[in-house]
Write an enzyme that holds these catalytic residues in place. Structure first.
Site, PDB file in Angstrom:
ATOM      1  CD1 TRP A  23       4.406   0.614   3.171  1.00 39.60           C
ATOM      2  CD2 TRP A  23       4.693   2.470   1.605  1.00 39.60           C
ATOM      3  NE1 TRP A  23       3.211   1.156   2.930  1.00 39.60           N
ATOM      4  CE2 TRP A  23       3.400   2.473   2.241  1.00 39.60           C
ATOM      5  CE3 TRP A  23       5.221   3.444   0.983  1.00 39.60           C
ATOM      6  CZ2 TRP A  23       2.459   3.244   1.765  1.00 39.60           C
ATOM      7  CZ3 TRP A  23       4.238   4.461   0.411  1.00 39.60           C
ATOM      8  CH2 TRP A  23       2.824   4.283   0.867  1.00 39.60           C
TER       9      TRP A  23
ATOM     10  CE  LYS B  95       7.320  -6.172   9.288  1.00 42.24           C
ATOM     11  NZ  LYS B  95       7.013  -5.895   7.912  1.00 42.24           N
ATOM     12  CB  THR B  96      12.461  -4.149   5.792  1.00 43.26           C
ATOM     13  OG1 THR B  96      12.536  -5.538   5.508  1.00 43.26           O
ATOM     14  CG2 THR B  96      13.811  -3.530   6.438  1.00 43.26           C
TER      15      THR B  96
ATOM     16  N   PRO C 128       1.309  -9.115  10.008  1.00 42.05           N
ATOM     17  CG  PRO C 128      -0.582  -9.599   8.986  1.00 42.05           C
ATOM     18  CD  PRO C 128       0.635  -9.088   8.646  1.00 42.05           C
TER      19      PRO C 128
ATOM     20  CD  GLU D   9       6.425   9.099  12.356  1.00 44.16           C
ATOM     21  OE1 GLU D   9       5.371   9.401  11.929  1.00 44.16           O
ATOM     22  OE2 GLU D   9       7.382   9.053  11.462  1.00 44.16           O
TER      23      GLU D   9
ATOM     24  CE  LYS E 107      -5.733   5.057   2.544  1.00 45.91           C
ATOM     25  NZ  LYS E 107      -4.311   4.875   3.503  1.00 45.91           N
TER      26      LYS E 107
ATOM     27  CG  PHE F  22       0.133   7.890   3.155  1.00 47.53           C
ATOM     28  CD1 PHE F  22       0.589   8.703   4.253  1.00 47.53           C
ATOM     29  CD2 PHE F  22       1.226   6.914   2.726  1.00 47.53           C
ATOM     30  CE1 PHE F  22       1.645   8.731   4.815  1.00 47.53           C
ATOM     31  CE2 PHE F  22       2.389   6.881   3.212  1.00 47.53           C
ATOM     32  CZ  PHE F  22       2.719   7.753   4.396  1.00 47.53           C
TER      33      PHE F  22
END
Length: 537
Positions: A204, A228-229, A262, A304, A388, A437
């Site tokens: 994303w 898959k995005t 998933p 990656e 997070k 991140f």
């Protein structure tokens, strides 16, 4: 010239003026345009209406936009507010089966791998032209869905996507095998063949660029794709895929399934009829993907993954320039970069001066609605990432690092976090070991090259590194000693279509971009034919 122009926007090389897009918002005139530095005023303003309409929310299978087989949808959210942007078709294993069947048919029976390489090249070149024609629309979707500054998306990332497509178009008719001499009367040749159906899972943080990194080499080599995005950012890839079909891509060659890891992601990774898998994302998820690929049909996997990249400021550094480059290396894209310079190692001789100036630069960073001109930092992607990052900040405080600035939410709406700087960071702290991140700079002190090499390499990751020095011997020592896939010397985040990118250790396997990326999507076949009475061998 186009390649230089695009890469120079991302580069922070100081061979010329360092005034670029990312240094905006530091003058009084910018303040008068509504750019806020540690002001919560932005929270009380209505967000700017994105200048784009959403036309594509379904799955793309067999050249058609279709609903999910289950009829389910999920919400994609505006990170500026947390409000719903659109309801997106939620693909799962049944939809992946449909997409793989379409891709399999397109590869086994369709025209794409049977076209001349020149014809495939022309499709990719037309696609690049369409990207440029829809630049602002693609950029607006990217900003709305992701939260990154619109200027970054419109002036850097969408043009780079067009450049990537032209780069891979150029490779399409230059992929060929070899004639190999043998010990005996045989004609031996190697064929470089498309691998088949490629499964691709993208993240994303850079949706359009990761779309290009994956799609470009796969299509240039003649493959079909099931992609898959990321569930957080499905919008821009759907529009880009529509444009690719307008450019002449045959139906079924590119299929896009929006959904969750998933379900849809796992179905692609474990599918017996997917011939190759490429994944960009976290190291933890990369391990799962690799396991699923191995347990199914042992498909080859390109990964990656994450990073905890060192940015090393040497004792001979011009501190002002080093501060600006280190700031960019960490805070670019809200700190949501796998290769972010997230461990800033500074020589003890210049450490104190560096910390004070790094603090001042972070305080001066413009934060706000990413659709506003001059904004450097928008919101984080979602509430999970927001929480997070704040948990890591609390960990840094509790472990004894010095919080120089930031450390809390910006405003009271959306997922904005103040640019944060920690000093007196130790190697055993979580903020120095784990991938945050987010917009959190950790500054560590070192004494000499041997020490910083040892500490920089003391990590499970090995994606990238930055070196700031005027001494060529120091630069050569560090570039060879650092166990990483990319070393930027006196620059950072210089991404050109031809420069390979990938990591050592748990930062992944294989390389994206450049000539090396083509190998991910090719099989090598040896063909041996006897020669009878050859004139020569």
């Amino acid at each position: 010239m186009a390649s230089w122009r695009i890469s120079s926007l991302l580069s922070r090389s100081f061979s010329s003026s360092s005034a670029t897009l990312f240094s905006r918002g530091r003058s009084t005139s910018n303040l008068s345009r509504g750019i806020y530095k540690y002001s919560t005023a932005a929270a009380f303003e209505d967000p700017i209406d994105p200048p784009v309409k959403i036309n594509y929310t379904q799955l793309l299978i067999g050249g058609q936009f279709v609903d999910a087989a289950s009829g389910k949808t999920f919400q994609t959210l505006d990170p500026r507010t947390g409000d719903v942007i659109a309801n997106i078709a939620e693909g799962d294993a049944e939809d992946v089966n449909r997409a793989v069947a379409a891709a399999r048919k397109a590869f086994d029976e369709g025209p794409w791998p049977r076209m001349t390489a020149y014809e495939r090249q022309r499709v990719l070149l037309r696609f690049a032209d369409l990207i440029e024609q829809h630049n602002d629309e693609l950029a607006a979707l990217e900003t709305w869905d992701n939260g990154k500054p619109y200027e970054q998306a419109a002036k850097i990332e969408v043009p780079m996507l067009a450049r990537l497509m032209r780069y891979y178009a150029g490779w399409a008719d230059k992929i060929h095998g070899l004639t190999v001499p043998a010990d005996g009367p045989y004609h031996v040749q190697t064929l470089h063949e498309p691998i088949g159906v490629a499964g691709q899972i993208i993240p994303w943080n850079f949706p359009l660029l990761m779309f290009g990194w994956k799609v470009g080499p796969a299509l240039a080599c003649g493959n079909a794709i099931v992609m898959k995005t990321a569930e957080q950012t499905p919008l821009s890839a759907l529009l880009a895929s529509k444009l690719l079909h307008e450019a002449g891509l045959p139906s079924g060659v590119l299929n896009v399934v929006s959904g969750f890891g998933p379900t849809a992601g796992a179905a692609i990774a474990s599918h017996m009829d997917v011939d190759k898998l490429a994944f960009t994302g976290s190291t933890a998820t990369g391990k799962v993907v690799l396991q699923l690929a191995a347990k199914s049909n042992l498909k080859p996997v390109t990964l990656e993954l994450g990073g905890k990249s060192p940015f090393i400021v040497c004792e001979d550094a011009d501190v002002d320039k080093a501060v600006e480059l280190a700031h960019f290396a960490l805070f670019f894209n809200q700190g949501q970069c796998c290769c972010a310079g997230s461990r800033t190692f500074v020589h003890e001789r210049v450490y104190d001066e560096f910390v004070e100036k790094a603090k001042a630069r972070a305080v001066n960073r413009s934060v706000g609605d990413p659709f506003k001109g001059g904004i450097e930092q928008g919101p984080q992607i979602d509430t999970d990432q927001f929480d997070k990052i704040l948990n890591y900040i609390n960990s840094g405080i509790e472990s004894g690092a010095t919080l120089e600035t930031g450390g809390e939410r910006f405003g009271n709406k959306g997922y904005y976090i103040k640019p944060t700087v920690f000093s007196n960071v130790k190697d055993d702290m979580l903020i120095a070991k784990e991938e945050i991140f987010g917009p959190v700079q950790t500054i560590l002190k070192y004494k000499d090259l041997d020490e910083v090499i040892r500490r920089a390499n003391s990590t499970h990751y090995g994606l990238a590194a930055g070196v700031f020095t005027h001494n060529i011997d120091t630069a050569n020592t560090l570039t060879r000693a650092l166990r990483v896939g990319t070393v930027w010397v006196n620059c950072f985040d210089t991404f050109d279509a031809a420069i390979p990118f990938g990591g050592y250790k748990m930062s992944g396997q294989g390389r994206e971009k450049g000539i090396y990326s083509l190998n991910n999507y090719l099989q090598v076949k040896a063909v041996v034919t006897p020669l009878h009475n050859p004139a020569w061998l």
